[in-house]
Design an enzyme around this catalytic site. Sequence first.
Site, PDB file in Angstrom:
ATOM      1  CD  GLU A   1     117.357  58.565   5.877  1.00 54.69           C
ATOM      2  OE1 GLU A   1     117.769  59.562   6.526  1.00 54.69           O
ATOM      3  OE2 GLU A   1     116.249  58.545   5.307  1.00 54.69           O
TER       4      GLU A   1
ATOM      5  CD  GLU B   1     113.684  59.226   1.232  1.00 49.94           C
ATOM      6  OE1 GLU B   1     113.387  58.345   2.066  1.00 49.94           O
ATOM      7  OE2 GLU B   1     114.402  59.011   0.250  1.00 49.94           O
TER       8      GLU B   1
ATOM      9  NE  ARG C   1     117.247  55.540  13.409  1.00 52.20           N
ATOM     10  CZ  ARG C   1     117.400  56.051  14.626  1.00 52.20           C
ATOM     11  NH1 ARG C   1     118.375  55.633  15.410  1.00 52.20           N
ATOM     12  NH2 ARG C   1     116.579  56.971  15.088  1.00 52.20           N
TER      13      ARG C   1
ATOM     14  NE  ARG D   1     105.438  58.961  19.111  1.00 50.69           N
ATOM     15  CZ  ARG D   1     104.658  58.281  19.957  1.00 50.69           C
ATOM     16  NH1 ARG D   1     103.587  57.635  19.509  1.00 50.69           N
ATOM     17  NH2 ARG D   1     104.937  58.263  21.246  1.00 50.69           N
TER      18      ARG D   1
ATOM     19  CG  LEU E   1     113.849  52.436  11.297  1.00 42.38           C
ATOM     20  CD1 LEU E   1     114.435  53.191  12.475  1.00 42.38           C
ATOM     21  CD2 LEU E   1     114.855  52.376  10.146  1.00 42.38           C
TER      22      LEU E   1
ATOM     23  CG  LEU F   1     112.011  52.322   6.218  1.00 38.38           C
ATOM     24  CD1 LEU F   1     111.078  51.858   5.124  1.00 38.38           C
ATOM     25  CD2 LEU F   1     113.450  52.048   5.828  1.00 38.38           C
TER      26      LEU F   1
ATOM     27  N   GLY G   1     116.093  56.081   0.580  1.00 39.69           N
ATOM     28  CA  GLY G   1     115.662  55.102  -0.435  1.00 39.69           C
ATOM     29  C   GLY G   1     114.367  55.481  -1.105  1.00 39.69           C
TER      30      GLY G   1
ATOM     31  CB  ALA H   1     108.960  58.162  12.926  1.00 45.05           C
TER      32      ALA H   1
HETATM   33  C1  1HE Z   1     108.967  53.448  14.946  1.00 44.30           C
HETATM   34  C2  1HE Z   1     109.640  54.402  14.171  1.00 44.30           C
HETATM   35  C3  1HE Z   1     110.185  53.987  12.925  1.00 44.30           C
HETATM   36  C4  1HE Z   1     108.930  55.366  15.965  1.00 44.30           C
HETATM   37  N1  1HE Z   1     110.043  52.706  12.578  1.00 44.30           N
HETATM   38  N2  1HE Z   1     108.864  52.174  14.553  1.00 44.30           N
HETATM   39  N3  1HE Z   1     113.441  57.042  11.221  1.00 44.30           N
HETATM   40  C5  1HE Z   1     114.066  57.307  12.387  1.00 44.30           C
HETATM   41  O1  1HE Z   1     115.203  56.960  12.605  1.00 44.30           O
HETATM   42  C6  1HE Z   1     113.256  58.053  13.397  1.00 44.30           C
HETATM   43  C7  1HE Z   1     112.905  57.127  14.543  1.00 44.30           C
HETATM   44  N4  1HE Z   1     111.910  57.692  15.450  1.00 44.30           N
HETATM   45  C8  1HE Z   1     112.205  58.642  16.391  1.00 44.30           C
HETATM   46  O2  1HE Z   1     113.291  59.197  16.432  1.00 44.30           O
HETATM   47  C9  1HE Z   1     111.124  58.954  17.372  1.00 44.30           C
HETATM   48  O3  1HE Z   1     110.165  57.920  17.336  1.00 44.30           O
HETATM   49  C10 1HE Z   1     110.387  60.296  17.136  1.00 44.30           C
HETATM   50  C11 1HE Z   1     111.325  61.472  17.439  1.00 44.30           C
HETATM   51  C12 1HE Z   1     109.862  60.422  15.705  1.00 44.30           C
HETATM   52  C13 1HE Z   1     109.159  60.386  18.081  1.00 44.30           C
HETATM   53  O4  1HE Z   1     109.605  60.160  19.423  1.00 44.30           O
HETATM   54  P1  1HE Z   1     108.532  59.732  20.547  1.00 44.30           P
HETATM   55  O5  1HE Z   1     109.263  59.744  21.860  1.00 44.30           O
HETATM   56  O6  1HE Z   1     107.307  60.558  20.404  1.00 44.30           O
HETATM   57  O7  1HE Z   1     108.082  58.228  20.173  1.00 44.30           O
HETATM   58  P2  1HE Z   1     108.849  56.828  20.390  1.00 44.30           P
HETATM   59  O8  1HE Z   1     108.670  56.370  21.794  1.00 44.30           O
HETATM   60  O9  1HE Z   1     110.241  56.893  19.895  1.00 44.30           O
HETATM   61  O10 1HE Z   1     108.073  55.880  19.393  1.00 44.30           O
HETATM   62  C14 1HE Z   1     106.742  55.464  19.632  1.00 44.30           C
HETATM   63  C15 1HE Z   1     106.572  54.103  18.960  1.00 44.30           C
HETATM   64  O11 1HE Z   1     106.756  54.243  17.549  1.00 44.30           O
HETATM   65  C16 1HE Z   1     107.626  53.110  19.413  1.00 44.30           C
HETATM   66  O12 1HE Z   1     107.055  51.821  19.343  1.00 44.30           O
HETATM   67  P3  1HE Z   1     106.537  51.053  20.676  1.00 44.30           P
HETATM   68  O13 1HE Z   1     106.003  49.764  20.156  1.00 44.30           O
HETATM   69  O14 1HE Z   1     107.723  50.943  21.572  1.00 44.30           O
HETATM   70  O15 1HE Z   1     105.465  51.958  21.255  1.00 44.30           O
HETATM   71  C17 1HE Z   1     108.694  53.220  18.351  1.00 44.30           C
HETATM   72  O16 1HE Z   1     109.488  52.053  18.208  1.00 44.30           O
HETATM   73  C18 1HE Z   1     107.825  53.405  17.119  1.00 44.30           C
HETATM   74  N5  1HE Z   1     108.561  54.073  16.054  1.00 44.30           N
HETATM   75  N6  1HE Z   1     109.597  55.598  14.823  1.00 44.30           N
HETATM   76  C19 1HE Z   1     109.395  51.822  13.375  1.00 44.30           C
HETATM   77  N7  1HE Z   1     110.793  54.832  12.094  1.00 44.30           N
HETATM   78  C20 1HE Z   1     112.820  54.701   2.047  1.00 44.30           C
HETATM   79  S1  1HE Z   1     114.175  54.873   2.946  1.00 44.30           S
HETATM   80  C21 1HE Z   1     113.817  55.941   4.245  1.00 44.30           C
HETATM   81  C22 1HE Z   1     114.797  55.739   5.359  1.00 44.30           C
HETATM   82  C23 1HE Z   1     114.305  56.321   6.636  1.00 44.30           C
HETATM   83  O17 1HE Z   1     113.209  56.810   6.735  1.00 44.30           O
HETATM   84  S2  1HE Z   1     115.420  56.264   7.920  1.00 44.30           S
HETATM   85  C24 1HE Z   1     114.654  57.155   9.189  1.00 44.30           C
HETATM   86  C25 1HE Z   1     114.002  56.252  10.171  1.00 44.30           C
END
Ligand code: 1HE
Length: 261
Positions: A135, A115, A138, A29, A69, A67, A143, A65
């Site tokens: 954030e 961001e 989580r 994503r 994580l 950072l 950041g 999606a």
């Molecule tokens: C990821 C990430 C990620 C997906 N880091 N691996 N961001 C979040 O808290 C948002 C987290 N993501 C989600 O809520 C969902 O993935 C989505 C709504 C964006 C999309 O959902 P979906 O059902 O299409 O996909 P999925 O099944 O959740 O994810 C597909 C794969 O991407 C899956 O990996 P897989 O190996 O199991 O296939 C997920 O783990 C992976 N994935 N999002 C790592 N963010 C500089 S500071 C900034 C701080 C932030 O950005 S905090 C916000 C973090």
Amino acid sequence: MAQPKLPKSLKVERRGAVSILTLARPEKRNALDDTTILGIETFFATVPAEVKAVLLNAEGKHFSAGLDLSELKVLSTEEGIAHSRMWHGIFDKIEFGRVPVVTVMHGAVVGGGLELAAATHIRIAERSAYYALPEGSRGIFVGGGGSVRLPRIIGVSRMMDLMLTGRTYGAEEGQAFGISHYLVGESEGLAKGVEIATRIASNSPTTNFAIMNVLPRIAEQDRASGYVMESLTAAIAQANEDAKKRINDFLEKRAAKVERK
Ligand code: 1HE
């Protein structure tokens, strides 16, 4: 300057004076890992001189999606500071760089993805776009400069709402709150983005530089300093050969009028 090799999570394509940079990690994503962030830095550091604007978009159902994580979970406090400062440096180079950047957003525009979009200059949302800052839920904090840039766009109060409650804003709310400048239908973002980026690329480079680098600084200055800075910038811009030619073109009826179509 030839563009060096970028990681496979990024793709680059040229349309005239516009370079299109695409986040290409849809299987995750478009989560932003270090490799991608450093690739973005390389891309912006090596934009060829003939490129006058950049369009940023993303493959798959979601813009980003945020950072990655899986990388964050192993960082100590000191490493966390360095990581955030790395994002700051790179996003600042985008915001205060040479080329204006138009971002086309769709699906999730979340955390660090929001961001990144906020560090660019014009944002276009397709109707599927939605925005969140998860954030809070989580146990982390923005950041990538989000707490500096987003309150200037949507206000501290709305940012608090996003962060405290974990809610999302839809594309129409985002448009009303100023996250996007343009709201278009599904799959219409790229064409609109290329149109707008091409238009921006046709401006005088001096004026584009002033809009990106001087205007935001004036907006943060006291009025007296702002007026001085504005006078200097206006004087430099108008003395340019390019400006003289553009003004003559209008006076001699060769340039477009400012009409509302
Ligand atoms: C990821 C990430 C990620 C997906 N880091 N691996 N961001 C979040 O808290 C948002 C987290 N993501 C989600 O809520 C969902 O993935 C989505 C709504 C964006 C999309 O959902 P979906 O059902 O299409 O996909 P999925 O099944 O959740 O994810 C597909 C794969 O991407 C899956 O990996 P897989 O190996 O199991 O296939 C997920 O783990 C992976 N994935 N999002 C790592 N963010 C500089 S500071 C900034 C701080 C932030 O950005 S905090 C916000 C973090």
